[in-house]
Design an enzyme around this catalytic site. Structure first.
Site, PDB file in Angstrom:
ATOM      1  N   ARG A  68       0.841  -1.217   0.000  1.00  0.00           N
ATOM      2  CA  ARG A  68       0.000   0.000   0.000  1.00  0.00           C
ATOM      3  C   ARG A  68       0.871   1.261   0.000  1.00  0.00           C
ATOM      4  NH1 ARG A  68      -2.603   2.838  -1.234  1.00  0.00           N
ATOM      5  NH2 ARG A  68      -4.632   3.639  -0.685  1.00  0.00           N
ATOM      6  N   MET A  93     -11.944   5.299  -4.680  1.00  0.00           N
ATOM      7  CA  MET A  93     -12.375   4.496  -3.539  1.00  0.00           C
ATOM      8  C   MET A  93     -11.237   4.032  -2.616  1.00  0.00           C
ATOM      9  SD  MET A  93     -15.483   4.872  -3.988  1.00  0.00           S
ATOM     10  CE  MET A  93     -16.211   3.845  -2.717  1.00  0.00           C
ATOM     11  N   ILE A  95      -8.374   4.804   0.252  1.00  0.00           N
ATOM     12  CA  ILE A  95      -7.983   5.823   1.232  1.00  0.00           C
ATOM     13  C   ILE A  95      -6.501   6.116   1.030  1.00  0.00           C
ATOM     14  CG2 ILE A  95      -7.671   6.280   3.695  1.00  0.00           C
ATOM     15  CD1 ILE A  95     -10.186   4.556   4.156  1.00  0.00           C
ATOM     16  N   LEU A  96      -6.177   7.385   0.889  1.00  0.00           N
ATOM     17  CA  LEU A  96      -4.791   7.773   0.620  1.00  0.00           C
ATOM     18  C   LEU A  96      -4.035   7.970   1.928  1.00  0.00           C
ATOM     19  CD1 LEU A  96      -5.665  10.204  -2.267  1.00  0.00           C
ATOM     20  CD2 LEU A  96      -4.450   8.021  -2.500  1.00  0.00           C
ATOM     21  N   ASN A 110     -12.100  16.162  -2.774  1.00  0.00           N
ATOM     22  CA  ASN A 110     -12.891  14.945  -2.960  1.00  0.00           C
ATOM     23  C   ASN A 110     -14.366  15.309  -3.101  1.00  0.00           C
ATOM     24  OD1 ASN A 110     -13.503  12.059  -2.782  1.00  0.00           O
ATOM     25  ND2 ASN A 110     -14.283  12.498  -0.727  1.00  0.00           N
ATOM     26  N   HIS A 112     -18.098  13.831  -2.291  1.00  0.00           N
ATOM     27  CA  HIS A 112     -18.680  12.837  -1.390  1.00  0.00           C
ATOM     28  C   HIS A 112     -20.198  12.850  -1.553  1.00  0.00           C
ATOM     29  CE1 HIS A 112     -18.952  10.394   2.252  1.00  0.00           C
ATOM     30  NE2 HIS A 112     -19.918  11.189   2.669  1.00  0.00           N
ATOM     31  N   THR A 159      -8.117  15.590   4.044  1.00  0.00           N
ATOM     32  CA  THR A 159      -7.166  15.644   5.145  1.00  0.00           C
ATOM     33  C   THR A 159      -6.948  14.213   5.650  1.00  0.00           C
ATOM     34  OG1 THR A 159      -9.019  16.061   6.623  1.00  0.00           O
ATOM     35  CG2 THR A 159      -7.781  17.993   5.883  1.00  0.00           C
ATOM     36  N   ASP A 163     -13.052  12.029   5.139  1.00  0.00           N
ATOM     37  CA  ASP A 163     -14.344  12.729   5.054  1.00  0.00           C
ATOM     38  C   ASP A 163     -14.550  13.763   6.166  1.00  0.00           C
ATOM     39  OD1 ASP A 163     -14.913  11.155   2.845  1.00  0.00           O
ATOM     40  OD2 ASP A 163     -16.130   9.717   3.948  1.00  0.00           O
ATOM     41  N   GLU A 192     -23.675  16.457  -8.129  1.00  0.00           N
ATOM     42  CA  GLU A 192     -22.198  16.421  -8.101  1.00  0.00           C
ATOM     43  C   GLU A 192     -21.620  17.011  -9.390  1.00  0.00           C
ATOM     44  OE1 GLU A 192     -21.259  12.568  -5.254  1.00  0.00           O
ATOM     45  OE2 GLU A 192     -21.328  12.250  -7.401  1.00  0.00           O
TER      46      GLU A 192
HETATM   47  C1  GRF Z   1     -19.929   9.563  -6.950  1.00  0.00           C
HETATM   48  O1  GRF Z   1     -21.233   9.569  -6.462  1.00  0.00           O
HETATM   49  C2  GRF Z   1     -18.943   9.962  -5.886  1.00  0.00           C
HETATM   50  O2  GRF Z   1     -19.436  10.899  -4.997  1.00  0.00           O
HETATM   51  C3  GRF Z   1     -18.741   8.636  -5.176  1.00  0.00           C
HETATM   52  O3  GRF Z   1     -18.662   7.700  -6.227  1.00  0.00           O
HETATM   53  C4  GRF Z   1     -19.467   8.166  -7.315  1.00  0.00           C
HETATM   54  C5  GRF Z   1     -18.600   8.133  -8.541  1.00  0.00           C
HETATM   55  O4  GRF Z   1     -19.362   8.266  -9.704  1.00  0.00           O
HETATM   56  N1  GRF Z   1     -17.599   8.656  -4.313  1.00  0.00           N
HETATM   57  P1  GRF Z   1     -18.675   8.457 -11.113  1.00  0.00           P
HETATM   58  O5  GRF Z   1     -17.610   7.370 -11.262  1.00  0.00           O
HETATM   59  O6  GRF Z   1     -18.071   9.823 -11.177  1.00  0.00           O
HETATM   60  O7  GRF Z   1     -19.779   8.284 -12.110  1.00  0.00           O
END
Ligand code: GRF
Length: 212
Positions: A68, A93, A95-96, A110, A112, A159, A163, A192
């Protein structure tokens, strides 16, 4: 022109919103590279179709700390070659680690799929009163399971604690009778796609503060 690196694990619709905004000039920035840890990630062909460098960097073992750490170092090295002003986690997806975050201080954001407060608080103030904060990877399902009247989307700085970073933009989404995880997630994603390009522009302009 400012340069953005995008990390993505999923279908890449948020990446597409950034590519489109960059193309129309709504976002005054260039997407320099897209990286995914999944070779079948939908974001990679979207990047290639837009003439953007697409890097597939598979993670061999999620649980081995040495693997990792090496992964995060390699990821940071690759991104550095592209000299990004900002790194955008658009459905990323993994965690960094702190070692990665330290390479790009205050320059990672990010998106969310829920409402987040500034900081580590367990509650968020909404138009429908105070609600428990939904963190982690299953927030769309959790919002339905809790029977919330609303949920939303948040773009925030990344950070060390997942989240919890300072919020750049956040907006509510209604939860409708009969919503499934899919219909609700689609509504959240539409939001988003509107919020993320704006938040990227704000972060590139240094709003809010750089030192997070
Ligand atoms: C988004 O809803 C984002 O907030 C979440 O994963 C989804 C990614 O969607 N973490 P996409 O790959 O941009 O279509």
């Amino acid at each position: 022109m400012k340069r953005i690196a995008v990390l993505a694990s999923g279908s890449g619709t948020n990446l597409q919103a950034l590519l489109d905004a960059s193309c129309t000039g709504a976002l005054n920035a260039e997407i320099a590279v897209v990286v995914s840890h999944r070779g079948d990630c939908g974001a990679l062909p979207r990047a290639l179709a837009a003439g953007v460098a697409a890097v597939s960097l598979p993670l061999a073992d999620l649980r081995d700390p040495a693997v990792r750490a090496a992964y995060d170092r390699q990821l940071a090295d690759i991104l550095t070659v592209f000299a990004p002003d900002l790194i955008v986690l658009a459905g990323w997806m993994l965690i960094l680690s702190p070692l990665f975050l330290d390479r790009f201080p205050g320059r990672i954001i990010n998106v969310h799929p829920a409402l987040l407060p500034d900081g580590v608080g367990a509650e968020v103030f909404t138009s429908q009163g105070t609600l428990p904060v939904l963190r982690g990877p299953r927030t769309v399902r959790d919002a339905l399971r809790h029977g919330f009247p609303i949920t939303g989307a948040t773009v925030h700085y990344v950070t060390i604690t997942v989240d919890t970073g300072p919020v750049i933009l956040r907006e509510e989404v209604p939860i409708l009778a009969g919503d499934t995880e899919q219909t609700l997630h689609e509504r959240i994603k539409r939001l988003e796609h509107r919020l993320l390009p704006r938040a990227v522009g704000m972060a590139l302009a240094g709003v809010p503060g750089e030192e997070h």
